[in-house]
Design a protein around this motif. Sequence first.
Motif, mmCIF file in Angstrom:
data_model
loop_
_atom_site.group_PDB
_atom_site.id
_atom_site.type_symbol
_atom_site.label_atom_id
_atom_site.label_comp_id
_atom_site.label_asym_id
_atom_site.label_seq_id
_atom_site.Cartn_x
_atom_site.Cartn_y
_atom_site.Cartn_z
ATOM 1 N N UNK A 19 7.448 8.080 -31.069
ATOM 2 C CA UNK A 19 7.045 8.117 -32.476
ATOM 3 C C UNK A 19 7.705 9.285 -33.205
ATOM 4 N N UNK A 20 7.728 10.437 -32.575
ATOM 5 C CA UNK A 20 8.280 11.635 -33.211
ATOM 6 C C UNK A 20 9.792 11.536 -33.416
ATOM 7 N N UNK A 21 10.482 10.925 -32.464
ATOM 8 C CA UNK A 21 11.943 10.833 -32.589
ATOM 9 C C UNK A 21 12.389 9.520 -33.240
ATOM 10 N N UNK A 22 11.423 8.729 -33.711
ATOM 11 C CA UNK A 22 11.702 7.475 -34.425
ATOM 12 C C UNK A 22 12.476 6.481 -33.555
ATOM 13 N N UNK A 23 11.930 6.240 -32.368
ATOM 14 C CA UNK A 23 12.521 5.279 -31.431
ATOM 15 C C UNK A 23 11.407 4.416 -30.868
ATOM 16 N N UNK A 24 11.782 3.369 -30.184
ATOM 17 C CA UNK A 24 10.781 2.530 -29.526
ATOM 18 C C UNK A 24 10.494 3.087 -28.125
ATOM 19 N N UNK A 25 9.340 2.757 -27.600
ATOM 20 C CA UNK A 25 8.996 3.158 -26.233
ATOM 21 C C UNK A 25 9.987 2.538 -25.254
ATOM 22 N N UNK A 26 10.378 1.312 -25.515
ATOM 23 C CA UNK A 26 11.342 0.624 -24.659
ATOM 24 C C UNK A 26 12.680 1.366 -24.615
ATOM 25 N N UNK A 27 13.151 1.795 -25.762
ATOM 26 C CA UNK A 27 14.414 2.549 -25.816
ATOM 27 C C UNK A 27 14.280 3.850 -25.043
ATOM 28 N N UNK A 28 13.184 4.580 -25.256
ATOM 29 C CA UNK A 28 12.957 5.836 -24.553
ATOM 30 C C UNK A 28 12.916 5.613 -23.048
ATOM 31 N N UNK A 29 12.241 4.587 -22.622
ATOM 32 C CA UNK A 29 12.168 4.270 -21.199
ATOM 33 C C UNK A 29 13.564 4.013 -20.627
ATOM 34 N N UNK A 30 14.389 3.295 -21.368
ATOM 35 C CA UNK A 30 15.760 3.024 -20.925
ATOM 36 C C UNK A 30 16.592 4.300 -20.849
ATOM 37 N N UNK A 31 16.424 5.204 -21.816
ATOM 38 C CA UNK A 31 17.167 6.469 -21.771
ATOM 39 C C UNK A 31 16.737 7.293 -20.569
ATOM 40 N N UNK A 32 15.422 7.421 -20.377
ATOM 41 C CA UNK A 32 14.918 8.238 -19.277
ATOM 42 C C UNK A 32 15.334 7.677 -17.917
ATOM 43 N N UNK A 33 15.494 6.371 -17.833
ATOM 44 C CA UNK A 33 15.923 5.731 -16.582
ATOM 45 C C UNK A 33 17.440 5.775 -16.404
ATOM 46 N N UNK A 34 18.150 6.244 -17.418
ATOM 47 C CA UNK A 34 19.594 6.344 -17.326
ATOM 48 C C UNK A 34 20.327 5.035 -17.532
ATOM 49 N N UNK A 35 19.647 4.057 -18.125
ATOM 50 C CA UNK A 35 20.288 2.758 -18.358
ATOM 51 C C UNK A 35 21.244 2.796 -19.547
ATOM 52 N N UNK A 36 20.936 3.608 -20.527
ATOM 53 C CA UNK A 36 21.831 3.802 -21.668
ATOM 54 C C UNK A 36 21.498 5.131 -22.332
ATOM 55 N N UNK A 37 22.263 5.487 -23.347
ATOM 56 C CA UNK A 37 22.079 6.761 -24.043
ATOM 57 C C UNK A 37 21.585 6.529 -25.464
ATOM 58 N N UNK A 38 20.854 7.502 -26.000
ATOM 59 C CA UNK A 38 20.447 7.407 -27.407
ATOM 60 C C UNK A 38 21.676 7.492 -28.317
ATOM 61 N N UNK A 39 21.556 6.944 -29.515
ATOM 62 C CA UNK A 39 22.634 7.111 -30.487
ATOM 63 C C UNK A 39 22.620 8.541 -31.014
ATOM 64 N N UNK A 40 23.600 8.868 -31.838
ATOM 65 C CA UNK A 40 23.737 10.250 -32.334
ATOM 66 C C UNK A 40 22.501 10.727 -33.093
ATOM 67 N N UNK A 41 21.927 9.842 -33.885
ATOM 68 C CA UNK A 41 20.734 10.203 -34.661
ATOM 69 C C UNK A 41 19.564 10.561 -33.735
ATOM 70 N N UNK A 42 19.356 9.740 -32.710
ATOM 71 C CA UNK A 42 18.261 9.999 -31.773
ATOM 72 C C UNK A 42 18.529 11.263 -30.950
ATOM 73 N N UNK A 43 19.793 11.463 -30.527
ATOM 74 C CA UNK A 43 20.131 12.692 -29.802
ATOM 75 C C UNK A 43 19.806 13.916 -30.646
ATOM 76 N N UNK A 44 20.118 13.828 -31.945
ATOM 77 C CA UNK A 44 19.822 14.935 -32.856
ATOM 78 C C UNK A 44 18.317 15.147 -32.976
ATOM 79 N N UNK A 45 17.550 14.076 -33.090
ATOM 80 C CA UNK A 45 16.089 14.192 -33.173
ATOM 81 C C UNK A 45 15.518 14.852 -31.914
#
Length: 86
Positions: free
Chosen positions: A25-51
């Motif tokens: 919620x704070x970084x304006x992403x979905x839980x699914x996206x966060x789960x994928x990043x934390x699992x190393x399946x993909x990376x956040x975009x530049x905006x999310x990395x900045x957040x």
Amino acid sequence: DKHKVGKRIQAIRFAKGMDQTQFSDIIHATVSALSNWEAGRNLPNKERLKNIADLAGITVQKLLDVLFFFFNILNISLSSLFAYVV
């Protein structure tokens, strides 16, 4: 390395004492996206990395720099570093 960045994102979330819903919620992403990043399946975009970096009080470059991250943000010992990232 997507897996290392994912572990750093997860470490920031843990350090902030947040669950995935709160953090996403704070970084304006979905839980699914966060789960994928934390699992190393993909990376956040530049905006999310900045957040995420802003939330941790660091630059995006420092978020992506493993040595800076582990020694300065998490303030852990060298032996802990190897146990954590391997």
